[in-house]
Design an enzyme around this catalytic site. Sequence first.
Site, PDB file in Angstrom:
ATOM      1  N   GLY A 339     -11.405  24.628  98.264  1.00  0.00           N
ATOM      2  CA  GLY A 339     -11.752  24.029  96.974  1.00  0.00           C
ATOM      3  C   GLY A 339     -11.516  24.993  95.820  1.00  0.00           C
ATOM      4  O   GLY A 339     -10.454  25.612  95.719  1.00  0.00           O
ATOM      5  N   GLU A 363      17.221  32.330 102.014  1.00  0.00           N
ATOM      6  CA  GLU A 363      18.023  32.382 103.258  1.00  0.00           C
ATOM      7  C   GLU A 363      18.426  31.001 103.763  1.00  0.00           C
ATOM      8  O   GLU A 363      18.402  30.710 104.958  1.00  0.00           O
ATOM      9  CB  GLU A 363      17.328  33.227 104.328  1.00  0.00           C
ATOM     10  CG  GLU A 363      17.568  34.681 104.005  1.00  0.00           C
ATOM     11  CD  GLU A 363      17.376  35.654 105.140  1.00  0.00           C
ATOM     12  OE1 GLU A 363      16.794  36.688 104.872  1.00  0.00           O
ATOM     13  OE2 GLU A 363      17.821  35.394 106.265  1.00  0.00           O
TER      14      GLU A 363
HETATM   15  N1  COS Z   1      28.577  31.187 113.588  1.00  0.00           N
HETATM   16  C1  COS Z   1      29.930  31.305 113.692  1.00  0.00           C
HETATM   17  N2  COS Z   1      30.790  30.548 112.965  1.00  0.00           N
HETATM   18  C2  COS Z   1      30.257  29.659 112.109  1.00  0.00           C
HETATM   19  C3  COS Z   1      28.880  29.488 111.959  1.00  0.00           C
HETATM   20  C4  COS Z   1      28.023  30.297 112.767  1.00  0.00           C
HETATM   21  N3  COS Z   1      26.710  30.180 112.670  1.00  0.00           N
HETATM   22  N4  COS Z   1      28.647  28.528 111.047  1.00  0.00           N
HETATM   23  C5  COS Z   1      29.852  28.089 110.635  1.00  0.00           C
HETATM   24  N5  COS Z   1      30.815  28.775 111.290  1.00  0.00           N
HETATM   25  C6  COS Z   1      32.265  28.599 111.149  1.00  0.00           C
HETATM   26  C7  COS Z   1      32.646  27.160 111.469  1.00  0.00           C
HETATM   27  O1  COS Z   1      32.864  27.003 112.860  1.00  0.00           O
HETATM   28  C8  COS Z   1      33.931  27.014 110.666  1.00  0.00           C
HETATM   29  O2  COS Z   1      34.976  27.660 111.389  1.00  0.00           O
HETATM   30  P1  COS Z   1      36.379  26.927 111.644  1.00  0.00           P
HETATM   31  O3  COS Z   1      36.872  26.494 110.278  1.00  0.00           O
HETATM   32  O4  COS Z   1      37.221  27.990 112.284  1.00  0.00           O
HETATM   33  O5  COS Z   1      36.084  25.761 112.518  1.00  0.00           O
HETATM   34  C9  COS Z   1      33.674  27.840 109.423  1.00  0.00           C
HETATM   35  O6  COS Z   1      32.643  28.788 109.786  1.00  0.00           O
HETATM   36  C10 COS Z   1      33.223  27.015 108.244  1.00  0.00           C
HETATM   37  O7  COS Z   1      32.035  26.350 108.628  1.00  0.00           O
HETATM   38  P2  COS Z   1      31.508  25.022 107.902  1.00  0.00           P
HETATM   39  O8  COS Z   1      32.660  24.083 107.748  1.00  0.00           O
HETATM   40  O9  COS Z   1      30.300  24.559 108.612  1.00  0.00           O
HETATM   41  O10 COS Z   1      31.141  25.600 106.451  1.00  0.00           O
HETATM   42  P3  COS Z   1      30.523  24.872 105.177  1.00  0.00           P
HETATM   43  O11 COS Z   1      31.282  25.320 103.991  1.00  0.00           O
HETATM   44  O12 COS Z   1      30.399  23.405 105.444  1.00  0.00           O
HETATM   45  O13 COS Z   1      29.067  25.551 105.035  1.00  0.00           O
HETATM   46  C11 COS Z   1      26.710  25.902 105.433  1.00  0.00           C
HETATM   47  C12 COS Z   1      28.112  25.481 105.957  1.00  0.00           C
HETATM   48  C13 COS Z   1      26.104  24.916 104.462  1.00  0.00           C
HETATM   49  C14 COS Z   1      25.912  25.963 106.707  1.00  0.00           C
HETATM   50  C15 COS Z   1      26.766  27.306 104.787  1.00  0.00           C
HETATM   51  O14 COS Z   1      27.473  27.279 103.565  1.00  0.00           O
HETATM   52  C16 COS Z   1      25.377  27.872 104.539  1.00  0.00           C
HETATM   53  O15 COS Z   1      24.746  28.404 105.453  1.00  0.00           O
HETATM   54  N6  COS Z   1      24.869  27.781 103.309  1.00  0.00           N
HETATM   55  C17 COS Z   1      23.588  28.390 102.931  1.00  0.00           C
HETATM   56  C18 COS Z   1      23.810  29.787 102.499  1.00  0.00           C
HETATM   57  C19 COS Z   1      22.539  30.560 102.491  1.00  0.00           C
HETATM   58  O16 COS Z   1      21.759  30.550 103.433  1.00  0.00           O
HETATM   59  N7  COS Z   1      22.348  31.280 101.403  1.00  0.00           N
HETATM   60  C20 COS Z   1      21.230  32.155 101.255  1.00  0.00           C
HETATM   61  C21 COS Z   1      21.737  33.539 101.107  1.00  0.00           C
HETATM   62  S1  COS Z   1      20.621  34.764 101.628  1.00  0.00           S
HETATM   63  S2  COS Z   1      19.125  34.693 100.406  1.00  0.00           S
END
Ligand code: COS
Length: 400
Positions: A339, A363
């Site tokens: 509260g 993150e």
């Molecule tokens: N491990 C290994 N490879 C990975 C992976 C992982 N965890 N995640 C993605 N990949 C690879 C994919 O396989 C893909 O490879 P190929 O093109 O050879 O197939 C490539 O990376 C691109 O992946 P994807 O198409 O999924 O990328 P996107 O641009 O769609 O982005 C997200 C994906 C949204 C998951 C990513 O941009 C993200 O994590 N964003 C948040 C960022 C973040 O956390 N910021 C905070 C910073 S710290 S405070």
Amino acid sequence: MDFSLSEKEQKLFDRAKAFTREHITPKALELEKRNEFPKEVVQKAFEAGLMNLHIPTEAGGPGLTLLDETLVSEATGYGCAGIATSIMCNNLAFAPLVIGATTEQLKTYVEPLINGKEPRFGAFCLTERKAGSDAGAVATHAERDGDEYILNGMKCWITNAPQASLFTVFASTQPELKTKGLSVFMVPKSKGVKIGHIENKMGQKNSVQAEVIFEDARIPKDCLVGKEGEGFKIAMKTLDKTRAGIAAIATGVAQRALDESAKFANIRHQFGQAIGNFQGIGFMLADMGCRVAASRQLTRYAAWMADRDIRNSKDSAFAKWFAADSAMQNATDAVQIMGGYGYASEYPTEKLMRDAKLLQIYEGTNQVQRFVASGVILRESANLDTGFHVKYDGKDAPVM
Ligand code: COS
């Protein structure tokens, strides 16, 4: 299946809890008012051997596991999420180097930072004003010039940036290739690296985030980590690991919210009895306890997988979002149970509520975590045989 910690893990957890009890929890409310980097506490954490845990022994580090890191982060997060973030931020900054750099590079650039008398810091530089959730949209650019790279661009929301002497920078080397054109560099602090605006935040005030500006910053070519174009995958592999660390801090916050409100519910009497005896309060405490237990298990499982080199993208996303949402919910419930006391800044719960909010954002927002997890679930289920063999899009499809 053994859910217990090993003797060594339990000792580390107990040591981190004792550290928190002595150096963080009693001072957290006072330190928060200073709204600055908690230098003295971090110095003590460094001396107590609670920093840089994952640096491999070949590079002069203690070579501990991600599970070990989560134990320390849960314990310190219990005392203060902001201070825990300041302490664990080197884990994030150096993880891309542990993943992609050679032992030689680690020895040259990281070892000198972790073995002195005072803590020294790295900063993980991914986020930009126009590249937050869309991490592949990084505009910071690195161009090869003889034996050097020249970096230009601006990062923002970079934790420990003003304290850092080494920046782990994600920059585009071939912008037309988007995510495949990103590379990662170790950038020592130099005259081309400047600190810009420092963010003012509602919570986690003992963790500092700032802009980092690269203006023709020249770095030797051996500061490239891995190969050109490997940066995005190294960033994603890093976050798979470090999101378990955020989940651990969140578990600490959720546990603290439970402990403070359960203690209060035992001693606060209304209508002639302790308020915990009322079902409305008791059931809230039960839900809070369940969230803590589930957060802890998800966190430790995600870390356990990473320690065995099992890809944990989905599981670290589960852990991060569930634990962060649990921390937020538990902190909100703790304020409600207590509260007026819960809402007053002389007591810890309103700070827990403000601190918890950031756990749902940094993150990778909790929406990004669901995006990561749903992507894995869809890929995993593409060729799944459930034993039910009706086509959904053929002539024998059931009426939907
Ligand atoms: N491990 C290994 N490879 C990975 C992976 C992982 N965890 N995640 C993605 N990949 C690879 C994919 O396989 C893909 O490879 P190929 O093109 O050879 O197939 C490539 O990376 C691109 O992946 P994807 O198409 O999924 O990328 P996107 O641009 O769609 O982005 C997200 C994906 C949204 C998951 C990513 O941009 C993200 O994590 N964003 C948040 C960022 C973040 O956390 N910021 C905070 C910073 S710290 S405070």
